[in-house]
Design an enzyme around this catalytic site. Structure first.
Site, PDB file in Angstrom:
ATOM      1  N   ALA A  11       0.824  -1.213   0.000  1.00  0.00           N
ATOM      2  CA  ALA A  11       0.000   0.000   0.000  1.00  0.00           C
ATOM      3  C   ALA A  11       0.855   1.260   0.000  1.00  0.00           C
ATOM      4  O   ALA A  11       0.491   2.271   0.587  1.00  0.00           O
ATOM      5  CB  ALA A  11      -0.918   0.001   1.220  1.00  0.00           C
ATOM      6  N   ARG A  17      -3.544   7.813 -11.001  1.00  0.00           N
ATOM      7  CA  ARG A  17      -4.779   8.008 -11.772  1.00  0.00           C
ATOM      8  C   ARG A  17      -5.957   8.484 -10.916  1.00  0.00           C
ATOM      9  O   ARG A  17      -6.999   8.855 -11.449  1.00  0.00           O
ATOM     10  CB  ARG A  17      -5.139   6.713 -12.514  1.00  0.00           C
ATOM     11  CG  ARG A  17      -4.341   6.563 -13.795  1.00  0.00           C
ATOM     12  CD  ARG A  17      -4.629   5.252 -14.465  1.00  0.00           C
ATOM     13  NE  ARG A  17      -3.975   4.140 -13.774  1.00  0.00           N
ATOM     14  CZ  ARG A  17      -4.223   2.859 -14.025  1.00  0.00           C
ATOM     15  NH1 ARG A  17      -5.127   2.529 -14.939  1.00  0.00           N
ATOM     16  NH2 ARG A  17      -3.594   1.907 -13.373  1.00  0.00           N
ATOM     17  N   GLY A  81       8.943  -0.667  -6.938  1.00  0.00           N
ATOM     18  CA  GLY A  81       8.270  -1.838  -7.501  1.00  0.00           C
ATOM     19  C   GLY A  81       7.711  -2.793  -6.456  1.00  0.00           C
ATOM     20  O   GLY A  81       8.052  -2.728  -5.272  1.00  0.00           O
ATOM     21  N   GLY A 105      -3.400  -3.116  -1.221  1.00  0.00           N
ATOM     22  CA  GLY A 105      -4.238  -2.203  -0.444  1.00  0.00           C
ATOM     23  C   GLY A 105      -5.359  -1.559  -1.229  1.00  0.00           C
ATOM     24  O   GLY A 105      -6.269  -0.965  -0.655  1.00  0.00           O
ATOM     25  N   ASP A 106      -5.315  -1.661  -2.553  1.00  0.00           N
ATOM     26  CA  ASP A 106      -6.344  -1.006  -3.376  1.00  0.00           C
ATOM     27  C   ASP A 106      -7.324  -2.021  -3.967  1.00  0.00           C
ATOM     28  O   ASP A 106      -7.987  -1.753  -4.948  1.00  0.00           O
ATOM     29  CB  ASP A 106      -5.685  -0.188  -4.496  1.00  0.00           C
ATOM     30  CG  ASP A 106      -4.866  -1.046  -5.450  1.00  0.00           C
ATOM     31  OD1 ASP A 106      -4.771  -2.268  -5.229  1.00  0.00           O
ATOM     32  OD2 ASP A 106      -4.322  -0.490  -6.420  1.00  0.00           O
TER      33      ASP A 106
HETATM   34  C1  UD1 Z   1       0.726  -5.507 -10.737  1.00  0.00           C
HETATM   35  C2  UD1 Z   1       1.406  -6.739 -11.293  1.00  0.00           C
HETATM   36  C3  UD1 Z   1       0.612  -7.259 -12.494  1.00  0.00           C
HETATM   37  C4  UD1 Z   1      -0.812  -7.524 -12.106  1.00  0.00           C
HETATM   38  C5  UD1 Z   1      -1.432  -6.289 -11.492  1.00  0.00           C
HETATM   39  C6  UD1 Z   1      -2.783  -6.626 -10.922  1.00  0.00           C
HETATM   40  C7  UD1 Z   1       3.799  -6.402 -10.898  1.00  0.00           C
HETATM   41  C8  UD1 Z   1       5.097  -6.029 -11.483  1.00  0.00           C
HETATM   42  N1  UD1 Z   1       2.743  -6.391 -11.709  1.00  0.00           N
HETATM   43  O1  UD1 Z   1       0.817  -4.486 -11.713  1.00  0.00           O
HETATM   44  O2  UD1 Z   1       1.205  -8.462 -12.973  1.00  0.00           O
HETATM   45  O3  UD1 Z   1      -1.557  -7.935 -13.235  1.00  0.00           O
HETATM   46  O4  UD1 Z   1      -0.632  -5.804 -10.390  1.00  0.00           O
HETATM   47  O5  UD1 Z   1      -3.425  -5.479 -10.449  1.00  0.00           O
HETATM   48  O6  UD1 Z   1       3.740  -6.730  -9.715  1.00  0.00           O
HETATM   49  N2  UD1 Z   1       3.187  -0.926  -4.604  1.00  0.00           N
HETATM   50  C9  UD1 Z   1       3.990  -0.613  -3.537  1.00  0.00           C
HETATM   51  N3  UD1 Z   1       5.273  -0.243  -3.785  1.00  0.00           N
HETATM   52  C10 UD1 Z   1       5.801  -0.171  -5.039  1.00  0.00           C
HETATM   53  C11 UD1 Z   1       4.955  -0.477  -6.120  1.00  0.00           C
HETATM   54  C12 UD1 Z   1       3.651  -0.861  -5.871  1.00  0.00           C
HETATM   55  O7  UD1 Z   1       3.570  -0.677  -2.389  1.00  0.00           O
HETATM   56  O8  UD1 Z   1       6.973   0.176  -5.150  1.00  0.00           O
HETATM   57  C13 UD1 Z   1       1.791  -1.316  -4.336  1.00  0.00           C
HETATM   58  C14 UD1 Z   1       0.803  -0.310  -4.901  1.00  0.00           C
HETATM   59  O9  UD1 Z   1       0.484   0.676  -3.921  1.00  0.00           O
HETATM   60  C15 UD1 Z   1      -0.386  -1.201  -5.228  1.00  0.00           C
HETATM   61  C16 UD1 Z   1       0.243  -2.550  -5.547  1.00  0.00           C
HETATM   62  O10 UD1 Z   1       1.531  -2.522  -4.988  1.00  0.00           O
HETATM   63  O11 UD1 Z   1      -1.263  -1.355  -4.131  1.00  0.00           O
HETATM   64  C17 UD1 Z   1       0.296  -2.839  -7.057  1.00  0.00           C
HETATM   65  O12 UD1 Z   1       1.118  -1.902  -7.689  1.00  0.00           O
HETATM   66  P1  UD1 Z   1       0.806  -1.348  -9.146  1.00  0.00           P
HETATM   67  O13 UD1 Z   1       1.855  -0.387  -9.491  1.00  0.00           O
HETATM   68  O14 UD1 Z   1      -0.598  -0.930  -9.236  1.00  0.00           O
HETATM   69  O15 UD1 Z   1       1.036  -2.680 -10.032  1.00  0.00           O
HETATM   70  P2  UD1 Z   1       0.461  -2.940 -11.470  1.00  0.00           P
HETATM   71  O16 UD1 Z   1       1.219  -2.155 -12.441  1.00  0.00           O
HETATM   72  O17 UD1 Z   1      -1.016  -2.778 -11.453  1.00  0.00           O
HETATM   73 CA    CA Z   2      -2.667  -1.641 -10.181  1.00  0.00          CA
END
Ligand code: UD1
Ligand code: CA
Length: 459
Positions: A11, A17, A81, A105-106
């Site tokens: 989270a 967006r 990431g 978290g979302d």
């Molecule tokens: C991710 C997955 C993708 C999957 C999708 C489903 C990866 C690389 N990709 O992509 O395969 O289909 O979710 O929704 O994992 N977050 C952190 N710290 C970070 C990055 C992200 O806490 O450094 C958290 C975000 O707050 C979020 C979640 O991880 O709650 C997912 O991150 P997001 O960037 O939305 O991943 P997607 O690009 O959607």
């Molecule tokens: Ca996402």
């Protein structure tokens, strides 16, 4: 010995967006912030000390919202990431004798039964990891699932990295996994940043496990809606509507009449007794508890309050952090601003405001009054237009009114002041001194009649 189940909730992201200054997981649906829904689900699976929320954007605010749940936190100050985010939890969850579930978290609609099923599969299949997938007609934007001949997952390919032909894969990664921790931690630590983005992708762990000869099993979920991650405020509103619908439907099944249910907003923690009627456009919020045989009138807002049995709240009233005892009437157009105690059978009518006031059993304030910082006994009649002057520009002062007193219309009670039991205040009085028990107080100029005045003026 049963193995420990831990949960990591990612989270830390901002959620660009949402176009918001507020971190995405703090936005609310169904009366709770998104991350609270996920934490509540996790708490059904394991104890609070086994749950770690990875926080980054607005970490202090997210922690504050989650403090009552007793979960732990890992800070990810810079978001490199999903793999990097999970690495942050190792100091807290780094034991090697259990399973770890990764949630986002979302993603607040995920059902607890689905998480339970994930854990069950993982435990019985003897696999390194199990991950939830689903088939989408439009898989664009998601990581795609690549399977081997045995039907296991051999890789997850992110949208940007799709090779020719992989665009057609409709099975997507939900981002929800369960890992065997003895295999998770060493492989997670060894993940390399993506050469293009510099981020560490959790999804890369699948290929790493496969290369090590370990199995990753897919768990296909049919209801893709459950896996919906919220990205925009449009999706937020859709998810909010789903929570509201579920709540109101449950209330109706439990014996509450809800008129035009689509217009009514009831937060998840609200409790309402049988045969209570909720009229259109009512909002019942926070930790409110309402008894049976009550009415919440059209357009009324009840927040963090307790209404005992048989309370009637008429249209367009507001009740905030107040207690209303059995059989009392409130409104229409009343405002119980905060911290009020309304006694059994009391009546509060239109355009009456109460603040930090105790109104005794059967007492009435029927029209146009302000009663602040007051203690009012039983069977008191507060006339129309009565005002407690509780504020002297610096401090707030108390007004006390004893049992059975009668406060005439348009009285001004200048606090601190005491109106004793059974006393009577003439209409239009300004009361600055104690009114002793059983007396009549008049604090106004006498009416004067000037004979022949109209004639004199003309001549
Ligand atoms: C991710 C997955 C993708 C999957 C999708 C489903 C990866 C690389 N990709 O992509 O395969 O289909 O979710 O929704 O994992 N977050 C952190 N710290 C970070 C990055 C992200 O806490 O450094 C958290 C975000 O707050 C979020 C979640 O991880 O709650 C997912 O991150 P997001 O960037 O939305 O991943 P997607 O690009 O959607
Ligand atoms: Ca996402």
């Amino acid at each position: 010995m049963t193995k420990t189940i831990s949960v990591a909730i990612l989270a830390a992201g901002l959620g660009t967006r949402m176009k918001s200054k507020k971190a995405k997981v703090l936005h609310r649906a169904g009366g709770l912030s998104l991350v609270e829904h996920v934490v509540r689900g996790a708490l059904e699976i394991t104890a609070a000390e086994n749950i770690v929320v990875v926080v980054g954007h607005q970490a202090a605010e997210v922690k504050a919202v989650l403090a009552p749940y007793g979960v732990r936190f890992a800070e990810q100050t810079e978001q490199h990431g999903t793999g990097h985010a999970l690495q942050m939890t190792e100091p807290l969850l780094g034991r090697a004798d259990g399973h770890l579930i990764v949630l986002y978290g979302d993603c607040p609609l995920l059902q607890v039964s689905t998480i339970r099923e994930l854990v069950k599969r993982q435990a019985s299949d003897d696999v390194a990891a199990t991950l939830i997938t689903t088939f989408l007609n439009d898989p664009h934007g998601y990581g795609r699932i690549v399977r081997n001949d045995a039907g296991d997952v051999s890789a997850i390919v992110e949208q940007k990295a799709l090779a020719a032909g992989q665009e057609e894969i409709r099975e997507i990664n939900s981002g929800i996994y369960c890992f065997r921790t003895d295999l998770l931690w060493p492989h997670l630590a060894a993940l390399k940043p993506n050469p293009k983005s510099g981020e560490i992708y959790l999804t890369d762990i699948v290929e790493a496990l496969a290369a090590d000869g370990k199995r990753v099993a897919p768990m296909v979920v049919d209801d893709a809606a459950e896996l919906l991650g919220i990205n925009t405020r449009v999706e937020l509103a859709e998810v909010d509507a789903i929570f509201r619908q579920r709540k109101v439907r449950q209330l109706m099944l439990d014996g509450v009449t809800v008129e035009k249910p689509a217009t009514v907003t009831v937060d998840l923690d609200v409790e309402i007794g049988i045969d209570t009627t909720v009229e259109p456009f009512a909002q019942i919020l926070g930790k409110t508890r309402i008894g049976s045989d009550c009415k919440v009138g059209m357009g009324s807002v009840i927040r963090d309050s307790e209404l005992a049995d048989g309370v009637q709240v008429e249209a367009y009233s507001f009740v905030g952090t107040s207690r209303v005892a059995a059989g009392a009437h409130v409104g229409p157009f009343a405002r119980l601003r905060m911290d009020n105690d309304v006694g059994p059978g009391a009546h509060i009518g239109n355009f009456v405001e109460l603040k930090k006031t105790r109104l005794g059993a059967g007492s009435k304030a029927m029209h146009l009054a302000y009663l602040g910082d007051s203690v009012i006994g039983q069977g008191v009649n507060v006339g129309a237009g009565t005002i407690t002057c509780n504020y002297d520009g610096e401090k707030k002062h108390r007004t006390e009114i004893g049992d059975g007193a009668f406060v005439g219309s348009n009285s001004t009670l200048v606090a601190p002041v005491t109106v004793e039991a059974g006393s009577y205040i003439g209409a239009g009085s300004v009361i600055t001194d104690r009114v002793p028990e059983g007396t009549l107080a008049l604090g106004r100029a006498r009416q004067v009649i000037k004979e022949g005045w109209q004639r004199k003026k003309k001549s």
